[in-house]
Design a protein around this motif. Sequence first.
Motif, PDB file in Angstrom:
ATOM      1  N   ASP B  86       0.861  -1.173   0.000  1.00 42.34           N
ATOM      2  CA  ASP B  86       0.000   0.000   0.000  1.00 42.34           C
ATOM      3  C   ASP B  86       0.897   1.221   0.000  1.00 42.34           C
ATOM      4  O   ASP B  86       1.990   1.185   0.559  1.00 42.34           O
ATOM      5  CB  ASP B  86      -0.890   0.006   1.241  1.00 42.34           C
ATOM      6  N   LEU B  88       0.563   4.002   1.594  1.00 41.81           N
ATOM      7  CA  LEU B  88       0.732   4.564   2.936  1.00 41.81           C
ATOM      8  C   LEU B  88       1.083   6.042   2.929  1.00 41.81           C
ATOM      9  O   LEU B  88       1.863   6.513   3.758  1.00 41.81           O
ATOM     10  CB  LEU B  88       1.787   3.785   3.716  1.00 41.81           C
ATOM     11  N   PHE B  90       0.497   9.703   3.988  1.00 46.79           N
ATOM     12  CA  PHE B  90      -0.145  10.191   5.205  1.00 46.79           C
ATOM     13  C   PHE B  90      -1.434  10.891   4.798  1.00 46.79           C
ATOM     14  O   PHE B  90      -1.400  11.902   4.077  1.00 46.79           O
ATOM     15  CB  PHE B  90       0.785  11.139   5.961  1.00 46.79           C
ATOM     16  N   PRO B  91      -2.576  10.387   5.254  1.00 47.99           N
ATOM     17  CA  PRO B  91      -3.842  10.886   4.704  1.00 47.99           C
ATOM     18  C   PRO B  91      -4.155  12.311   5.131  1.00 47.99           C
ATOM     19  O   PRO B  91      -4.986  12.965   4.514  1.00 47.99           O
ATOM     20  CB  PRO B  91      -4.885   9.903   5.261  1.00 47.99           C
ATOM     21  N   HIS B  92      -3.489  12.813   6.198  1.00 51.29           N
ATOM     22  CA  HIS B  92      -3.821  14.140   6.690  1.00 51.29           C
ATOM     23  C   HIS B  92      -2.958  15.221   6.054  1.00 51.29           C
ATOM     24  O   HIS B  92      -3.192  16.397   6.275  1.00 51.29           O
ATOM     25  CB  HIS B  92      -3.683  14.190   8.206  1.00 51.29           C
ATOM     26  N   LEU B  93      -1.938  14.811   5.264  1.00 53.16           N
ATOM     27  CA  LEU B  93      -1.063  15.799   4.633  1.00 53.16           C
ATOM     28  C   LEU B  93      -1.359  15.881   3.140  1.00 53.16           C
ATOM     29  O   LEU B  93      -1.835  14.916   2.544  1.00 53.16           O
ATOM     30  CB  LEU B  93       0.404  15.400   4.839  1.00 53.16           C
ATOM     31  N   SER B  94      -1.063  17.030   2.523  1.00 52.54           N
ATOM     32  CA  SER B  94      -1.202  17.161   1.078  1.00 52.54           C
ATOM     33  C   SER B  94      -0.099  16.350   0.401  1.00 52.54           C
ATOM     34  O   SER B  94       0.801  15.820   1.060  1.00 52.54           O
ATOM     35  CB  SER B  94      -1.077  18.630   0.680  1.00 52.54           C
ATOM     36  N   PHE B 101       7.934  15.519   3.989  1.00 54.07           N
ATOM     37  CA  PHE B 101       8.054  14.933   5.327  1.00 54.07           C
ATOM     38  C   PHE B 101       9.486  14.518   5.651  1.00 54.07           C
ATOM     39  O   PHE B 101       9.956  14.693   6.773  1.00 54.07           O
ATOM     40  CB  PHE B 101       7.121  13.731   5.449  1.00 54.07           C
ATOM     41  N   GLU B 129      -0.411  20.695  -3.939  1.00 55.87           N
ATOM     42  CA  GLU B 129      -1.494  21.044  -3.018  1.00 55.87           C
ATOM     43  C   GLU B 129      -2.603  20.007  -2.986  1.00 55.87           C
ATOM     44  O   GLU B 129      -3.556  20.134  -2.227  1.00 55.87           O
ATOM     45  CB  GLU B 129      -2.086  22.411  -3.386  1.00 55.87           C
ATOM     46  N   ARG B 130      -2.496  18.955  -3.840  1.00 47.36           N
ATOM     47  CA  ARG B 130      -3.604  18.005  -3.953  1.00 47.36           C
ATOM     48  C   ARG B 130      -3.729  17.117  -2.718  1.00 47.36           C
ATOM     49  O   ARG B 130      -2.772  16.877  -1.984  1.00 47.36           O
ATOM     50  CB  ARG B 130      -3.394  17.119  -5.187  1.00 47.36           C
ATOM     51  N   ASP B 131      -4.965  16.618  -2.497  1.00 42.22           N
ATOM     52  CA  ASP B 131      -5.256  15.653  -1.450  1.00 42.22           C
ATOM     53  C   ASP B 131      -4.843  14.277  -1.967  1.00 42.22           C
ATOM     54  O   ASP B 131      -5.251  13.896  -3.061  1.00 42.22           O
ATOM     55  CB  ASP B 131      -6.765  15.698  -1.174  1.00 42.22           C
ATOM     56  N   ALA B 133      -5.938  11.481  -1.400  1.00 39.61           N
ATOM     57  CA  ALA B 133      -7.090  10.619  -1.690  1.00 39.61           C
ATOM     58  C   ALA B 133      -7.675  10.905  -3.069  1.00 39.61           C
ATOM     59  O   ALA B 133      -8.469  10.125  -3.577  1.00 39.61           O
ATOM     60  CB  ALA B 133      -8.161  10.794  -0.621  1.00 39.61           C
ATOM     61  N   ARG B 147       8.476  10.260  -2.305  1.00 37.96           N
ATOM     62  CA  ARG B 147       8.622  10.617  -0.899  1.00 37.96           C
ATOM     63  C   ARG B 147       9.849   9.924  -0.303  1.00 37.96           C
ATOM     64  O   ARG B 147      10.633  10.528   0.434  1.00 37.96           O
ATOM     65  CB  ARG B 147       7.365  10.194  -0.129  1.00 37.96           C
TER      66      ARG B 147
END
Lengths: 559, 209
Positions: B86, B88, B90-94, B101, B129-131, B133, B147
């Motif tokens: 997966d 992985l 981080f779902p809370h970061l752009s 990171f 800037e994208r999400d 998800a 990353r």
Amino acid sequence: MRLPACLPVLLLVGTVLLPVLAGLAGTLLPAFGHLPALGAAGWSLDPWRQLLATPGLGTALRLTLTSGFGATALSLFSVALFCAAFHDRPLFRRVQLWLAPLLATPHLAMGVGFLALAAPSGLLARLLAPLLGLDRPPDLATVNDPWGLALLLGLALKEAPWLLLMSLAALNQTPAARLMATARLLGQPAPLAWLKVVFPLVYRQIRLPVHAVLAYSLGTVEMALLLGPGNPPPLAVLPVRWFLDRDLAMTFPAAAAAILLLALTLAAMALWEGVAALAGRAGRHWAGSGATSGAIAVRLGALLLPVLLLLAVGSLGAVLLWSVAGPWRFPDLWPRRLDLGTWAAQREGLLALAGATLRVALPATLLALALAGAALEAVARHGRAAWPWLLGLSYLPLLLPQTGFLFGLQVLLLQLGLDGGLPAVLWAHLVFVLPHVLLVLAAPWAALDPRLARSAAALGAGPLRVLCTVKLPVLLRPLLAAAAVGVAVSVGQYLATLFAGGGRFATLTTEALALSSGGDRRVLGVFATLQAAIPLACYALVLLLPRWVWRRRAGLRAV
Amino acid sequence: MRGLVLQQVVLRLEGRMLFPPLSLQVAPGQVTALMGPSGCGKSSLLAWLCGTLDPALTGQGRASLDGADLTALPPERRRLGILFQDDLLFPHLSVGGNLGFGLRGLPRAERRARIAAALAEAEMPGFAERDPASLSGGQRARVALLRVLLAGPRALLLDEPFGRLDAALRGRFRRFVLDHAAARGLPVLLVTHDAADAEAAGGPVLRLG
């Protein structure tokens, strides 16, 4: 120096167990006549003789048992039948959202609301007045009835939504869809199939909550004072009544009564387990027989829970209406006018009490979050070295009648000269806030994908940075939910505040209960509304805040 | 000795060895594939290398990277890059937050420029800037690799990173990962149960368990 891995777990469990164990000892000793502070040393059975000589003790015991078992059984049956009949409806999953306001409302506010709904002059009587031709409140004990039925029903209004929430969580852990498909292909109608193959798995997972409901229902003081009969009252009220007596000698029979309640609760739990084992055997026999009749009965029984939920919502509405009611003659369904006069008149007292309530609730919640978070993080990092098996002990306060140990805790605090202060009240609240917070946080913390933290570590982040910048943000939703539960639990504490506060620490809850016997109903409505409004506001914040914070992060917005 | 070296590595679960003692070397720019059925301890071996082994398991043996012992270092100082099945993210970061990171100690403008350049090279310009998800599976996989690479690893560990992708995407992403690793001269340890992945890596193939 490296701290041992088990330290956070020990700290959490110690915070909860120290007052509980000390309190149990502090109740047990005076129950057998030993309390040097009152000049009584050695041991005697006089407290028990005094207790047994109390007129109406048998009735008190019967009231406690019928309302306790009745409320637990009614809550569990209504939830099971409801799930059996409605588990496949699209609305079923959305029920959870609608439960939030009922879960947030403290017991006391719900009880006051039920009073406003069901009392002889309450909304239900007014609704029925034209049909029955009533022009004055009926001369019937519809609440505070000598059989404890109003108490039973009032308890079920709060406990059934909680058991439903726990069952929904348990359902997510079972392969319900596959089991249901198999059972239905074997010829079982859907509601029966659910009861036969899914319910046993769900019940196994909600045993702790069911016993917590039983212990609370047997031991509740605030609901018994509000909705139960006064003379004789249910057993749980006796120690509190005697404790508040001016005569210090009443401490001894009070302690004996608290121990009797404790023994009764343990016996009731054992009895429940025995009956559940028999019911399980009968159920397996039923499931193995392949019988397919009875689906209609299940569908009818499934309406119990909606009726309870409707009554609960009606109670919330009724308490709000009470607080803003102007002049209101009996058969009228609606007050002649609505005004905020009662709110305005009580403003200063309300502000002071809300302040006192929050001065306990907020630090207790923050401390509970920190202790629970540290313990769960230690378990996630160190596994068995962090002694995770100890965590289960912190649920003990949910399974004991509060009086059993709070009474002794008060006796100890009094001797140490610590009673009545904020630290004592805070710690007493923490005993109940911590297990609830842990109950909410434990599963999401354990379910967090460990590879998320590993990825962060491989990118060069140390443990603290991983915690602060990855784990905590991803866990924002359960953290906030735990915070809301913590505030709700603290705001609702009656006995912990009364005993640890030595009867001198006033919060919205203690004042509302003081008003409930014969006070102005509108004032009672105002207190109960504000008591419910604080946790309700927190729950609303919990539902909305993550949506706003994560409005541009679809991966965290779900649910 | 340059590259990644493992000597007599053993993992135990309640005293039981998951696989016989393992020794191997991966030279810079080389890809070594470790094959084995699921549950044989492949992923746990990578977790042990990263210093994030499940507390239920114990590991023994030596591991070094470019001659420096790894086992004594905390995970965040081992400078190993790891990719999982997966992504992985981080779902809370752009997307940019995820890429940044592992990029620490740089001036803001420099960070931004490095992130923008990496995205442009991966044919995802302007995605910072994208999400996460909102990305497709292939885009998420590429961001996950970027990353890791931006953090400046000295070796790359691949834990079946191609398993979740469909056949068409799979070959392309595999090429993307292996090309980037080769261009940086990174030693790569790939664990997989898919023979095609091991073959495409073009290096030695070892069997585990």
